[in-house]
Scaffold this active site. Sequence first.
Site, PDB file in Angstrom:
ATOM      1  N   LYS A  43      30.149  43.255  46.509  1.00 34.49           N
ATOM      2  CA  LYS A  43      30.367  43.035  45.075  1.00 34.49           C
ATOM      3  C   LYS A  43      31.656  43.654  44.532  1.00 34.49           C
ATOM      4  CE  LYS A  43      27.920  40.567  44.196  1.00 34.49           C
ATOM      5  NZ  LYS A  43      27.983  39.226  44.882  1.00 34.49           N
ATOM      6  N   GLY A  45      34.745  42.150  44.994  1.00 35.51           N
ATOM      7  CA  GLY A  45      35.816  41.158  44.865  1.00 35.51           C
ATOM      8  C   GLY A  45      36.155  40.493  46.199  1.00 35.51           C
ATOM      9  N   PHE A  76      31.901  35.264  57.667  1.00 36.01           N
ATOM     10  CA  PHE A  76      31.328  36.600  57.412  1.00 36.01           C
ATOM     11  C   PHE A  76      30.805  37.135  58.753  1.00 36.01           C
ATOM     12  CE2 PHE A  76      27.721  38.615  54.579  1.00 36.01           C
ATOM     13  CZ  PHE A  76      28.191  39.880  54.881  1.00 36.01           C
ATOM     14  N   HIS A 103      31.481  43.504  55.546  1.00 35.52           N
ATOM     15  CA  HIS A 103      31.141  44.615  54.652  1.00 35.52           C
ATOM     16  C   HIS A 103      30.872  45.885  55.464  1.00 35.52           C
ATOM     17  CE1 HIS A 103      30.965  42.162  51.131  1.00 35.52           C
ATOM     18  NE2 HIS A 103      29.863  41.526  51.423  1.00 35.52           N
ATOM     19  N   SER A 133      26.714  44.709  39.410  1.00 31.03           N
ATOM     20  CA  SER A 133      26.900  43.426  40.082  1.00 31.03           C
ATOM     21  C   SER A 133      25.936  43.307  41.272  1.00 31.03           C
ATOM     22  CB  SER A 133      28.361  43.311  40.549  1.00 31.03           C
ATOM     23  OG  SER A 133      28.587  42.075  41.160  1.00 31.03           O
ATOM     24  N   TYR A 188      39.900  46.334  42.609  1.00 25.65           N
ATOM     25  CA  TYR A 188      39.484  45.201  41.772  1.00 25.65           C
ATOM     26  C   TYR A 188      40.072  45.340  40.366  1.00 25.65           C
ATOM     27  CZ  TYR A 188      36.087  42.099  39.378  1.00 25.65           C
ATOM     28  OH  TYR A 188      35.478  41.113  38.623  1.00 25.65           O
ATOM     29  N   ARG A 252      29.390  35.766  38.184  1.00 27.78           N
ATOM     30  CA  ARG A 252      28.584  36.221  37.059  1.00 27.78           C
ATOM     31  C   ARG A 252      29.453  36.476  35.829  1.00 27.78           C
ATOM     32  NH1 ARG A 252      26.395  40.916  35.146  1.00 27.78           N
ATOM     33  NH2 ARG A 252      28.032  41.959  36.324  1.00 27.78           N
TER      34      ARG A 252
HETATM   35  P1  A3P Z   1      30.244  40.385  38.686  1.00 31.03           P
HETATM   36  O1  A3P Z   1      28.871  40.300  39.241  1.00 31.03           O
HETATM   37  O2  A3P Z   1      30.526  41.712  38.040  1.00 31.03           O
HETATM   38  O3  A3P Z   1      30.614  39.250  37.812  1.00 31.03           O
HETATM   39  P2  A3P Z   1      31.888  39.750  45.987  1.00 31.03           P
HETATM   40  O4  A3P Z   1      32.698  38.520  46.172  1.00 31.03           O
HETATM   41  O5  A3P Z   1      32.424  40.946  46.718  1.00 31.03           O
HETATM   42  O6  A3P Z   1      30.447  39.501  46.240  1.00 31.03           O
HETATM   43  O7  A3P Z   1      32.028  40.186  44.470  1.00 31.03           O
HETATM   44  C1  A3P Z   1      31.461  39.429  43.449  1.00 31.03           C
HETATM   45  C2  A3P Z   1      31.971  39.945  42.130  1.00 31.03           C
HETATM   46  O8  A3P Z   1      33.356  39.565  41.988  1.00 31.03           O
HETATM   47  C3  A3P Z   1      31.217  39.346  40.955  1.00 31.03           C
HETATM   48  O9  A3P Z   1      31.271  40.329  39.915  1.00 31.03           O
HETATM   49  C4  A3P Z   1      32.101  38.132  40.658  1.00 31.03           C
HETATM   50  O10 A3P Z   1      31.914  37.596  39.373  1.00 31.03           O
HETATM   51  C5  A3P Z   1      33.483  38.765  40.815  1.00 31.03           C
HETATM   52  N1  A3P Z   1      34.549  37.763  41.014  1.00 31.03           N
HETATM   53  C6  A3P Z   1      34.564  36.727  41.874  1.00 31.03           C
HETATM   54  N2  A3P Z   1      35.700  36.010  41.740  1.00 31.03           N
HETATM   55  C7  A3P Z   1      36.423  36.619  40.766  1.00 31.03           C
HETATM   56  C8  A3P Z   1      37.690  36.350  40.162  1.00 31.03           C
HETATM   57  N3  A3P Z   1      38.432  35.306  40.515  1.00 31.03           N
HETATM   58  N4  A3P Z   1      38.107  37.200  39.190  1.00 31.03           N
HETATM   59  C9  A3P Z   1      37.374  38.259  38.816  1.00 31.03           C
HETATM   60  N5  A3P Z   1      36.160  38.553  39.352  1.00 31.03           N
HETATM   61  C10 A3P Z   1      35.693  37.752  40.321  1.00 31.03           C
END
Ligand code: A3P
Length: 290
Positions: A43, A45, A76, A103, A133, A188, A252
């Site tokens: 979570k 980015g 992954f 991860h 998140s 991030y 999200r």
């Molecule tokens: P939130 O749940 O806070 O919205 P990962 O890809 O590591 O699983 O991380 C997911 C998080 O990154 C989520 O955060 C998602 O919305 C955010 N995210 C994905 N793409 C993004 C983008 N282009 N810009 C900003 N945040 C992004």
Amino acid sequence: MVVRPPLGDVSGLPIVGPFAENWANVQKFQAGEGDVLIDTYPKSGTTWISEIVDLILQNGDKKKAQRGAIFERVPFLEFAVPKIPTGTEVLNAIEPPRVIKSHLSVQTLPNTFWEKNCKVIYVARNAKDVAVSYYHFNRMALGHPDPGTWDEFLNNFMEGNVAFGRWSTHVKGWWKMRQQTDMLYLFYEDMLEDPKREIQKVIKFLGKDLSDDVLEKICLQTSFKAMKENPKTNYTAIPSTIMDQSVSPFMRKGICGDWKNHFTVSQSERLDEYYQKEMSGTDLSFRFLV
Ligand code: A3P
């Protein structure tokens, strides 16, 4: 009713149950010349940086980035869910150089990545937004244990009793490693603050030379809005028996500071205390608001 598997364990690292059962294949995996590893605590980015890296390697060509879902273009490594090809099966079918997502903590990553001198891009995100998140992700990602209430999840998060363990061990372990390896450590919060500046760093790190026009296009294509609407990046290709986006969307909010909408004053103080304790003695620091 979906039965959520309990967490498994790999050398003391809690991990998604079926991922642990498939660990022998991860250990056997061979990195190749030129493979690039994207590593993150969940979570932080991962999907965002994966799309950025793929677009850079495709010289900003949007059509080429549409050739597959993000989890096909950037497989992954430790992924394993019954009846679906595992991360290593997908990776073994692609010729290096590949872009690989993981991860895993620095201690559990297979040695092959160090032996092959793979470039590593690590993205870290502040603990409060990661906790929020990850809570919503655990609600919708049915391979994870039920997160319970937000307060219960937050306690488990601080104790490292969640998949991929303690946030602090992860971010600190990789921070230390950046001195010994060909690695780019990003935040991030910096990416949100100035995506162009951070994407430029990735371009340089990957040894590419792209025009301002292409950089501009990559920025647009990797904005939260564009990625939320893009079926190749928003995980809608994953069946709802694995990720139930009616509970919480994968894309999200994509902001910094959403923790303010979730943490009570006392929860925030508890996390501040945890953060102070865990981060003492390191020069690594995070911004909780930008
Ligand atoms: P939130 O749940 O806070 O919205 P990962 O890809 O590591 O699983 O991380 C997911 C998080 O990154 C989520 O955060 C998602 O919305 C955010 N995210 C994905 N793409 C993004 C983008 N282009 N810009 C900003 N945040 C992004």
